[in-house]
Design an enzyme around this catalytic site. Structure first.
Site, short mmCIF file in Angstrom:
data_model
loop_
_atom_site.label_atom_id
_atom_site.label_comp_id
_atom_site.label_asym_id
_atom_site.label_seq_id
_atom_site.Cartn_x
_atom_site.Cartn_y
_atom_site.Cartn_z
N GLY A 47 1.18 -0.19 -2.83
CA GLY A 47 -0.15 0.30 -2.53
C GLY A 47 -0.62 -0.17 -1.16
N GLY A 289 4.42 -9.21 9.55
CA GLY A 289 3.88 -8.98 8.21
C GLY A 289 2.44 -9.45 8.12
N GLY A 291 0.75 -8.94 4.80
CA GLY A 291 0.38 -8.80 3.39
C GLY A 291 -0.18 -10.04 2.72
N GLU A 292 0.56 -11.13 2.74
CA GLU A 292 0.15 -12.27 1.90
C GLU A 292 -0.84 -13.19 2.58
OE1 GLU A 292 4.28 -12.93 -0.44
OE2 GLU A 292 3.03 -14.68 -0.20
#
Lengths: 337, 163
Positions: A47, A289, A291-292
């Site tokens: 998502g 990245g 995301g986290e």
């Protein structure tokens, strides 16, 4: 008893991916008879928008319209290998694999186009709108669709590409501890203002401002989506969410959303974020990245803001009203000594 | 208790379905009528992903006994798209990136429709209240609230209904 305000901040240095003793993602791209390109991956879109990002990267490298890219993901039985969607690795790993596959497919496409245009493939360029022409001679042109037809029905050729990106294993030096654990690092800083009710122990996050450095953004709207969503998750972890409210006792554990508390829309402050772009050398078009890490800054920033407001030193999460009231009791006990 | 035949209208179509005792409206919509935009999240009324309209009112289909929907007019997300076109409310979700994994989205859209149907010009607080029964784990809610604000604005500009 009063409502008191405090400010806290936290900075994050976040690795993109891990070496894992060798961390691969592979990609296959092939052209359909209609002139579309199918990008086949085993990587999973949770998502966060991975399919969108990979389609953008494939279109950019192939030199064809975004709309002509179909990204097939998530079949780990039949797709080319991917270690998985975690550690903020997938834009980087899968993106690099797609660049490699798209470069090979582009070469095959230009070879067929060269035969149609009676020109060397090195002399051809794509216009990004679905056409291939001789450099500097726009009228000597074929469409990608014509190339697809000729490859399939005229020359009997596939237009396809393979990509295999591997973060190689990096054993630790036994003397120095040195190794190369990740591919690149992203950075962030979050500043939070909270208001704490010293009578009830309730905390309201009034404002959250962040700066992120995530390499070249492949898709800024998706990056912002990650940041805003992660800010909310940070509030949840800092103030509400736990599977063991009586820790170290693990019972009673919440078994439903009436007892596993999480913030709703009304607990969400206005989130402001700025994004700095310092392209990563190893990234696909400079991407890192994101995301986290978006959850990692808000949590300590909120706890620090609470500590700043109350002049206490809470070091656990979630900071529930009980945790706050106990900290205030302890502070009063010490003062009254 | 025995199986029972009930009649109801779903997305404008008259349906007659055989239900088992204690079957929920969610069972009928998802399993019998295969309207899988009705999600099955927690099954306890805690998440809102199964939200539908029953006679225009927002209802959790997992907590609604199918029998209680006898004769009712039920609308699911599929019912918003009678002409297969995206309605302004859905378009606002798209433009504001108001979905990530998408599991809450159908319920969110139905909750937003219920709100806009009874209050076409809601304040931000009223939107937050209107969505308070629906959980999202990805977006942080802000894009969803913005989508509903945009939909309300679009509807007031065109004078149309939410869907």
């Amino acid at each position: 008893m009063a409502k008191v305000r405090g400010t806290g901040f936290a900075a994050v240095n976040y690795p993109t991916g891990m070496h894992l003793g060798g961390d691969p993602t592979q990609s296959l791209i092939h052209m359909t008879p209609a002139g579309d390109f199918v990008v086949t991956m085993a990587s999973v879109d949770l998502g966060q928008g991975l399919r969108t990002v990979l389609a953008q990267i494939a279109a950019e490298t192939l030199g064809v319209p975004y709309e002509s890219i179909v990204v097939e993901t998530a079949d780990t039985d039949t797709g080319p290998h991917c270690t998985g969607t975690f550690a903020s690795r997938t834009t980087h790993r899968a993106g690099n694999a797609v660049v490699m596959a798209a470069q090979e497919a582009r070469k095959a496409m230009l070879e067929v186009a060269g035969e149609l245009l009676e020109a060397s493939p090195e002399d051809l360029e794509t216009d990004g709108d679905g056409n291939i022409h001789i450099k500097g001679v726009a009228e000597r042109s074929v469409s990608v669709g014509e190339v697809a037809g000729a490859a399939h029905f005229g020359y009997g050729k596939t237009i396809a590409g393979r990509g295999a990106y591997l973060k190689p294993p990096s054993p630790m030096d036994p003397e120095t501890g040195e190794c190369d654990p990740d591919s690149t690092q992203a950075h962030a800083c979050t500043i939070v203002e909270v208001e704490v009710d010293t009578e009830t122990g309730m905390v309201e996050v009034l404002d959250m401002k962040s700066v992120y450095e995530v390499g070249q953004q492949v898709n800024p709207d998706l990056v912002k989506g990650q940041i805003v969503g992660g800010s909310w998750m940070g509030i949840g972890h800092a103030l509400y969410e736990t599977t063991a409210p009586g820790y170290p006792a693990i019972d009673p554990a919440p078994v439903d959303f009436q007892n596993y508390l999480q913030p709703g829309a009304s607990e969400m402050p206005e989130v402001t974020c700025e994004v700095l772009e310092y392209p990563a050398e190893s990234g696909p078009y400079g991407g890192k990245g994101v995301g986290e890490m978006v959850t990692n800054g808000p949590i300590p920033a909120i706890v620090n803001a609470i500590n700043n407001a109350l002049d206490v030193r809470i070091t656990q999460i979630p900071v529930t009203p009980e945790v706050i009231l106990r900290a205030l009791d302890e502070k009063r006990a010490q003062a009254g000594g | 208790m025995e199986d029972k035949l009930i009649r109801l209208t779903v997305n404008g179509r008259d349906e007659a379905v055989i239900i088992q005792p204690l079957a929920t409206l969610q069972d009928v919509l998802r399993d019998t009528l295969e309207l899988t935009a009705v999600k099955s999240g927690c099954g306890q009324g805690g998440c809102g992903s199964c939200s539908v309209l029953v006679d225009g009112e927002l209802r959790l289909s997992c907590l609604t006994l199918a029998e209680r929907a006898e004769g009712a007019e039920v609308t699911t997300l599929e019912g918003l798209n009678a002409t297969n076109a995206i309605v302004p409310l859905q378009q606002a979700f798209v433009e504001n990136y108001a979905a990530q994994c998408g599991y809450c989205t159908a319920g969110m859209v139905m909750a937003a429709k219920a709100l806009l149907d009874r209050n076409p010009a809601p304040s931000r607080d009223e939107i937050v209240e209107g969505l308070s029964g629906n959980l999202c784990r990805c977006t942080g809610f802000a894009p969803i609230v913005r989508a509903v604000q945009q939909a309300a604005q679009a509807l007031s500009d065109t004078g149309e209904e939410a869907s």
